[in-house]
Design a protein around this motif. Structure first.
Motif, PDB file in Angstrom:
ATOM      1  N   PRO A 150      54.176  -5.710  -0.689  1.00 55.26           N
ATOM      2  CA  PRO A 150      53.349  -4.551  -0.299  1.00 55.26           C
ATOM      3  C   PRO A 150      54.114  -3.238  -0.368  1.00 55.26           C
ATOM      4  N   SER A 151      55.391  -3.233   0.021  1.00 56.49           N
ATOM      5  CA  SER A 151      56.187  -2.004  -0.023  1.00 56.49           C
ATOM      6  C   SER A 151      56.369  -1.521  -1.455  1.00 56.49           C
ATOM      7  N   VAL A 154      53.185   0.138  -2.582  1.00 56.75           N
ATOM      8  CA  VAL A 154      53.051   1.494  -2.041  1.00 56.75           C
ATOM      9  C   VAL A 154      53.926   2.475  -2.818  1.00 56.75           C
ATOM     10  N   ALA A 179      48.932  -9.569   4.931  1.00 56.56           N
ATOM     11  CA  ALA A 179      49.538  -8.306   4.501  1.00 56.56           C
ATOM     12  C   ALA A 179      49.389  -8.119   2.995  1.00 56.56           C
ATOM     13  N   ASN A 182      45.443  -7.593   2.215  1.00 57.86           N
ATOM     14  CA  ASN A 182      44.872  -6.330   2.690  1.00 57.86           C
ATOM     15  C   ASN A 182      45.616  -5.100   2.196  1.00 57.86           C
ATOM     16  N   ALA A 183      46.556  -5.269   1.278  1.00 58.97           N
ATOM     17  CA  ALA A 183      47.302  -4.118   0.752  1.00 58.97           C
ATOM     18  C   ALA A 183      46.523  -3.494  -0.399  1.00 58.97           C
ATOM     19  N   GLN A 185      47.242  -1.226  -2.422  1.00 50.93           N
ATOM     20  CA  GLN A 185      48.068  -0.962  -3.603  1.00 50.93           C
ATOM     21  C   GLN A 185      48.304  -2.221  -4.445  1.00 50.93           C
TER      22      GLN A 185
END
Length: 288
Positions: A150-151, A154, A179, A182-183, A185
């Motif tokens: 996820p990072s 982003v 996580a 629901n990200a 990106q």
């Protein structure tokens, strides 16, 4: 590991013909050393391929098969500029090795391979990759690490990478992670997974028996138990011998079709899933 070694020694002394488990790679390795000296095969549950070996079979989805499944699909989409981002851990190294090997088999030449020791290095990796993304040299990025995917999503968005410009590819470890699901990106990202039909088939019975939802590894335990009780394996001479265990025809377990290779690693027929609003959706059915 001492506990695993002691348990394997006890099983051997009690006349065990097959050992199921354990879970961690170091434990599987320890059990395998004891079992091999006693001529007892092991079906371990680790997903680290380094724990496999002659007579030590891993009943898990391994990086080799994940990479093979994803890369073959990427190839059908006409994408050629692949890159990979992997954590500098033992398992990350196994993922990187599988990525490089399967890329070569699929006739890919990776544009870049990045490793990181901490999430703080993510920005630096994105900065390094950005020029190649902008000039089209990178059109696909493999980010199998669930914790940091996820990072990276982003950071890629913040760098101006538009949705769809780069195909993000995850791993089977992404399955069921809120996580990841629901990200925003990561919308459109794909990842390989076992066929969900197996888990769906046992869910209701498991709920009735144990009062809760089954663990994600429950289907592996079911399959291992089924294998242990297959007459053609258990009644063979010797039981669970390598020729039968590594038969090319394979087996049909709770997670679908699979086979063991002579090196102890497993190949599964995996589906491909795509991250979408409301949850991951099956993009393509199970294939080896």
């Amino acid at each position: 590991m001492q506990g695993a070694t002691a348990a394997a020694s006890a099983a051997a002394s009690e006349g065990a013909r097959l050992i199921l488990g354990p879970l961690r790679a170091d434990q599987v390795t320890a059990v395998g050393a004891v079992a091999r000296s006693s001529g007892i095969p092991v079906i371990g549950f680790s997903n680290n391929p380094t724990a496999a070996g002659p007579g030590v079979y891993l009943l898990s989805v391994l990086p080799d098969m994940e990479m093979k499944r994803s890369l073959n699909w990427i190839k059908t989409q006409g994408r050629r500029g692949i890159a990979g981002i992997f954590p500098a851990t033992d398992f990350g190294q196994a993922q990187e090795a599988a990525f490089r090997q399967q890329a070569a088999i699929a006739s890919f030449a990776p544009s870049a391979v990045y490793t990181f020791s901490s999430s703080g290095e993510a920005q630096q990796i994105v900065n390094q990759a950005l020029p190649q993304i902008q000039n089209g040299m990178i059109d696909t990025i493999f980010i199998p690490d669930r914790a940091t995917a996820p990072s990276f999503g982003v950071l890629l968005a913040q760098a101006g990478v538009k949705p769809g410009a780069v195909q993000i590819v995850g791993s089977a470890d992404w399955e069921g992670d809120p996580a990841i699901a629901n990200a925003p990106q990561l919308a459109g990202a794909i990842y390989p997974a076992v066929d969900p039909a197996g888990m769906a088939a046992i869910g209701a019975d498991y709920q009735r028996q144990f009062g809760g939802a089954p663990h994600a590894l429950a289907t592996i335990a079911y399959t291992a138990t089924i294998l242990a009780n297959v007459n053609t394996l258990s009644m063979a001479n010797p039981p669970y011998n390598p020729a039968l265990m590594s038969s090319a025809t394979g087996f049909n377990g709770r997670d679908g079709a699979f086979r063991f290779l002579v090196n102890g690693r497993a190949e599964y027929a995996l589906v491909l899933k795509r991250i979408a609003p409301g949850g991951a959706q099956v993009l393509e059915g199970a294939k080896l």
